[in-house]
Design an enzyme around this catalytic site. Structure first.
Site: not given
Length: 330
Positions: A222, A243-245, A263
Site C-alpha cells: 500500500r 513497492g509502496h506508491n 515510488s
C-alpha cells in the site's frame, strides 16, 4: 479430457490442413513429449528439426515454414502458431475446480458486506466490514478480504490471497494463490537517539485496474499516502515485489522475481525481465524493456531497451561484455 478430430481443430483455427484428415487428437503437448494421439506446435524455426523425431500425430505450424507432415501425420498451417496454440489450449481446458456450493457454511462474511449476484465463496474465507463484491466474483478457500475493500465483477481470487483494508480491485482480474495486496510499505527512519528504527505509517491503499493477472506469492504494498496503482491489463508473474506508491501504466509485464522499489513509475507497455530490480523514484517510460537480471538506477527513455547491472542501453552493455571477454582471452 475431450478428444477432437483434426478437421474439427482446423475448423476452429481456420488454417490449412495438410496430411491425414482422419486423426483423432486427445491432447496438446510439446514436441519432445508428444505421443501418437497428441497435437503439438511449431512457432519457431529452431523447433522444425524436432518434428521428424517427434511422435506427435499433428502439429500447428507457421504458414511460412517449410515443413512436411510425414506419413500418417498432419499439419495445420496458420499465420501465428503461438496464438493458435492459445486457442487450442482453451478448447482442451478442463475448467476450474468446482466448490459445490455458492457460499460455504464455514465462510465468515460481515453483516455489512455487499455480495453481488452469482458470487462463489469457498470454505474458510473471510469477508470483512463494508467489503463490496461485484457480480460473479469467485473466492477460493481461505481468501481474506479486509474492511472497505471492493472487488470488481468476474474477478477470481485463489486460495491464500490476502487483500488488506481499503484496497480496490477491478473487474475480470485473476489473483493467484498467496498474493498479498495492501500490506504496509517498507518505510523506516533512524531513531534520533540512534537506538533503532522508527516505522513510518502507511495509510494509503492499492488500486488495481481491470483485466490484471497477478502470479502466486507476489506482493503489492500500500502507499505511504495516496495509492499504489496497477493499470488495466498488467500481467505480473510469481514472486514479484511492487513497492509502496509505485504506479504501473496499462499492459505492463513483470516477470518472476523482479521488483520495484517505492515510488517507481512505469509507462504503458513496459516489460521488466525476470529478477530485474528498479531503484526507488525511477521512471521507466512507455514501451521500454528492462532485461532479465538488470539493475535500473536511473530513468529509462520510451522504447529503450536496457541491460546489465547497473543497467545501460543494451547495445552498449553488449559491447562491454564483448570487450571484457576479449580482455580475458588476451
Amino acid at each position: 479430457m475431450k478428444s477432437y478430430s483434426i478437421t474439427e481443430i482446423n475448423s476452429i483455427l481456420n488454417g490449412e490442413l495438410i496430411g491425414n484428415p482422419e486423426l483423432i487428437i486427445q491432447r496438446p503437448e510439446q514436441l519432445e513429449r508428444a505421443t501418437s494421439t497428441d497435437i503439438t506446435f511449431i512457432g519457431s524455426t529452431k523447433y522444425i528439426s524436432l518434428w521428424k523425431t517427434s511422435k506427435a500425430a499433428a502439429a500447428i505450424v507457421n504458414e511460412n515454414f517449410n515443413v512436411e507432415p510425414g506419413e500418417g501425420r498432419a499439419l495445420i498451417k496458420v499465420k501465428n502458431a503461438d496464438l493458435a496454440m492459445a486457442q487450442i489450449l482453451e478448447v482442451f481446458n478442463p475448467g476450474p475446480p468446482e466448490l459445490g456450493v455458492d457460499i460455504h457454511p464455514t465462510a465468515v462474511i460481515h453483516e455489512t458486506a455487499v455480495i453481488g449476484e452469482n458470487c462463489i465463496i469457498g470454505a474458510g474465507c473471510y469477508v470483512g466490514k463494508d467489503v463490496r463484491l461485484g457480480k460473479s466474483v469467485v473466492l477460493y478457500p481461505n481468501v481474506t478480504i479486509l474492511d472497505k475493500t471492493s472487488i470488481g465483477d468476474h474477478t477470481v481470487l485463489w486460495s491464500g490471497t490476502v487483500i488488506r483494508e481499503r484496497c480496490e480491485v477491478g473487474s475480470h482480474c485473476i489473483i493467484h494463490s498467496n498474493v498479498s495486496i495492501g500490506a504496509d510499505g517498507f518505510g523506516y527512519r533512524p531513531c534520533p537517539e540512534g537506538k533503532g528504527l522508527i516505522k513510518i505509517p502507511q495509510i494509503g491503499n492499492v488500486i488495481i485496474g481491470n483485466g490484471v493477472e497477478i502470479g502466486s506469492n507476489s506482493c503489492i504494498d500500500r502507499g505511504k499516502f495516496s495509492s499504489t496503482i496497477i493499470g488495466d491489463g498488467c500481467k505480473i508473474d510469481n514472486l514479484v515485489q511492487i513497492g509502496h506508491n509505485s504506479v504501473l501504466g496499462r499492459s505492463c509485464i513483470m516477470a518472476g522475481s523482479s521488483g520495484l522499489a517505492g515510488s517507481v513509475t512505469l509507462g504503458d507497455g513496459v516489460i521488466i525481465g525476470g529478477s530485474a530490480s528498479i531503484k526507488d523514484h525511477t521512471t521507466i517510460h512507455s514501451g521500454a524493456i528492462v532485461g532479465a537480471g538488470s539493475g535500473v538506477m536511473r530513468d529509462v527513455a520510451a522504447g529503450q531497451t536496457v541491460l546489465g547491472y547497473p543497467a545501460c542501453d543494451s547495445k552498449d552493455m553488449l559491447k562491454q561484455w564483448v570487450a571484457l571477454r576479449n580482455l580475458i582471452k588476451n
